[in-house]
Design an enzyme around this catalytic site. Structure first.
Site, PDB file in Angstrom:
ATOM      1  N   LYS A 285      11.768  -6.622   4.810  1.00 39.59           N
ATOM      2  CA  LYS A 285      10.520  -7.374   4.953  1.00 39.59           C
ATOM      3  C   LYS A 285      10.448  -8.143   6.257  1.00 39.59           C
ATOM      4  CE  LYS A 285       8.762  -7.767   0.289  1.00 39.59           C
ATOM      5  NZ  LYS A 285       8.227  -8.621  -0.760  1.00 39.59           N
TER       6      LYS A 285
ATOM      7  N   LYS B  35       9.255   4.366  -0.381  1.00 38.19           N
ATOM      8  CA  LYS B  35       8.817   4.248  -1.779  1.00 38.19           C
ATOM      9  C   LYS B  35       7.315   3.968  -1.845  1.00 38.19           C
ATOM     10  CE  LYS B  35       9.280  -0.583  -2.937  1.00 38.19           C
ATOM     11  NZ  LYS B  35       9.487  -1.621  -3.891  1.00 38.19           N
TER      12      LYS B  35
ATOM     13  N   LYS C  95       2.550  -1.099  -3.326  1.00 37.76           N
ATOM     14  CA  LYS C  95       1.228  -1.706  -3.233  1.00 37.76           C
ATOM     15  C   LYS C  95       1.010  -2.354  -1.875  1.00 37.76           C
ATOM     16  CE  LYS C  95       3.165  -5.293  -6.153  1.00 37.76           C
ATOM     17  NZ  LYS C  95       3.390  -5.444  -7.563  1.00 37.76           N
TER      18      LYS C  95
HETATM   19  P1  AMP Z   1       7.050  -4.985  -7.688  1.00 32.26           P
HETATM   20  O1  AMP Z   1       5.766  -4.276  -7.585  1.00 32.26           O
HETATM   21  O2  AMP Z   1       7.840  -4.930  -6.412  1.00 32.26           O
HETATM   22  O3  AMP Z   1       6.942  -6.361  -8.279  1.00 32.26           O
HETATM   23  O4  AMP Z   1       7.923  -4.145  -8.720  1.00 32.26           O
HETATM   24  C1  AMP Z   1       7.750  -4.265 -10.119  1.00 32.26           C
HETATM   25  C2  AMP Z   1       8.587  -3.236 -10.838  1.00 32.26           C
HETATM   26  O5  AMP Z   1       8.108  -1.922 -10.517  1.00 32.26           O
HETATM   27  C3  AMP Z   1      10.062  -3.261 -10.477  1.00 32.26           C
HETATM   28  O6  AMP Z   1      10.817  -2.939 -11.627  1.00 32.26           O
HETATM   29  C4  AMP Z   1      10.180  -2.175  -9.458  1.00 32.26           C
HETATM   30  O7  AMP Z   1      11.473  -1.643  -9.387  1.00 32.26           O
HETATM   31  C5  AMP Z   1       9.179  -1.150  -9.994  1.00 32.26           C
HETATM   32  N1  AMP Z   1       8.658  -0.322  -8.911  1.00 32.26           N
HETATM   33  C6  AMP Z   1       7.918  -0.716  -7.855  1.00 32.26           C
HETATM   34  N2  AMP Z   1       7.641   0.317  -7.041  1.00 32.26           N
HETATM   35  C7  AMP Z   1       8.229   1.402  -7.604  1.00 32.26           C
HETATM   36  C8  AMP Z   1       8.310   2.790  -7.246  1.00 32.26           C
HETATM   37  N3  AMP Z   1       7.723   3.265  -6.143  1.00 32.26           N
HETATM   38  N4  AMP Z   1       9.009   3.614  -8.055  1.00 32.26           N
HETATM   39  C9  AMP Z   1       9.604   3.155  -9.187  1.00 32.26           C
HETATM   40  N5  AMP Z   1       9.558   1.860  -9.583  1.00 32.26           N
HETATM   41  C10 AMP Z   1       8.890   0.999  -8.804  1.00 32.26           C
END
Ligand code: AMP
Ligand code: TRP
Length: 348
Positions: A123, A207, A210
């Site tokens: 980041k 990956k 969002k």
């Molecule tokens: P975040 O959006 O970073 O708060 O992630 C929330 C949850 O979604 C966490 O458990 C992440 O590991 C999972 N996650 C976010 N992006 C991905 C992705 N591209 N593939 C699989 N899991 C994801």
């Protein structure tokens, strides 16, 4: 690092996980997290799910948008099958135990541990770290507090959170050692299934996120059927047909990603996808994938939209979840103050 002084087996099993309401949720969040959160409810273990709004503000969030995104994320949880009657669903800032325990953990964790976190490095890569928020650096200590305020033993997450969970274990071990107690469990990550790392549709090495500047790189939970079909049609691939076995996906990250997405959406193994579609060109496979995605996501999006009509009801659900979460976390954190040596004048 010292040996663990306590194993999770000694603690009653409890699942905790969190998602940042820092933007619209993606298919990656659904497959890697939400879908699995709903499944965990059926395994007879207490499940606690949190919209981590205090993590979200480690980077700038417009206040009105943050409120909207938090409600939208709550709607996404419920639409994905998380039942607020069976699970505890709430937003982090309504339970003050998280911030309080995070401060204690800021004093347990070491600067060096934080500096080694790849998410921090990613980041801030190529940017002026002088200008990153202190909260962004300390982010993993708040995450450890989220989990350990409930003495959670299991944490379902996507692959990207593995390192943060190792740090949570390090914090629990150091706290236990420093104070000579067996107070916190050594939490186990649960990283399972074909979709622990859903990749960008534009670049198989990144990956799906969002926060990616390109909307084409991801499927949003709010995308309609046409948009989903278009994004899969335009997804980056190579010119070869699909192979007949997993070996044939080696060095083909984009193809592997689409196969994994198909498998996770259909609830089958990637091997089975290749059994059924091996030899197919992407011209045929992509529309099949888009149809499958629309059939799974369509009802979820519709239910999210319906729930979003009633913001007061969402806020009520989050408030009720916060009360139930607080009832668990409050005594745990009060006891931490006592262990650390802080005077508690009123009985807890
Ligand atoms: P975040 O959006 O970073 O708060 O992630 C929330 C949850 O979604 C966490 O458990 C992440 O590991 C999972 N996650 C976010 N992006 C991905 C992705 N591209 N593939 C699989 N899991 C994801
Ligand atoms: N850091 C996680 C992410 O970005 C979100 C999160 C915060 C979390 N606290 C947590 C996940 C506790 C699991 C458990 O995805």
């Amino acid at each position: 690092m010292a040996e663990p002084v306590q194993t999770p087996q000694a603690f009653s099993p409890r699942i905790f996980s969190g998602i940042q309401p820092s933007g619209g949720l993606t298919l990656g969040n659904y497959l890697g997290a939400l879908k699995r959160f709903a499944e965990k409810q059926n395994e007879g273990i207490e499940t606690i799910y949190c919209l981590v709004d205090m993590h979200a503000i480690t980077v700038w969030q417009d206040p009105a948008k943050l409120r909207q995104q938090t409600r939208e994320a709550a709607a996404a949880f419920i639409a994905s099958g998380v039942d607020p009657a069976r699970s505890i669903l709430f937003n982090q800032s309504q339970v003050t135990a998280h911030a309080e325990l995070a401060w204690i953990f800021n004093c347990v964790a070491r600067m060096g541990w934080m500096g080694r976190m790849t998410q921090w490095k990613d980041k801030t890569a190529g940017k002026d770290t002088e200008n990153a928020s202190l909260g962004l650096f300390a982010y993993p200590a708040l995450m450890a507090a989220d989990i350990l305020a409930y003495k959670a033993t299991h944490v379902p997450v996507g692959d990207d959170q593995k390192q943060h969970l190792e740090l949570t274990r390090d914090i629990a071990m150091k706290f236990n050692n420093d104070f000579g107690v067996n107070y916190f469990p050594i939490t186990e990550p649960m990283i399972e299934g074909a979709a622990t790392r859903v990749m960008s549709l534009r670049d198989g090495s990144k990956k799906m996120s969002k926060s990616d500047p390109s909307d084409q790189s991801r499927i949003n939970l709010t995308d309609d059927a046409d948009t989903i079909a278009k994004k899969f049609r335009k997804a980056k691939t190579d010119p070869e047909p699909l192979p007949h076995d997993l070996d044939g996906l080696k060095d083909r990250p984009e193809a592997r990603n689409l196969v994994n997405i198909y498998a996770a959406l259909a609830g089958i193994t990637p091997e089975k996808v290749l059994e059924d579609h091996g030899g197919a060109q992407f011209g045929a496979f992509k529309p099949a994938l888009a149809d499958l995605a629309v059939s799974v996501m369509g009802p979820i999006t519709a239910e999210m939209n319906r729930l979003m009509q009633d913001a007061a009801e969402i806020d009520r659900i989050l408030g009720e979840g916060a009360d139930r979460a607080n009832a668990i976390a409050r005594p745990i954190v009060d006891q931490v103050y006592d262990i650390v040596g802080m005077i508690r004048s009123r009985p807890v």
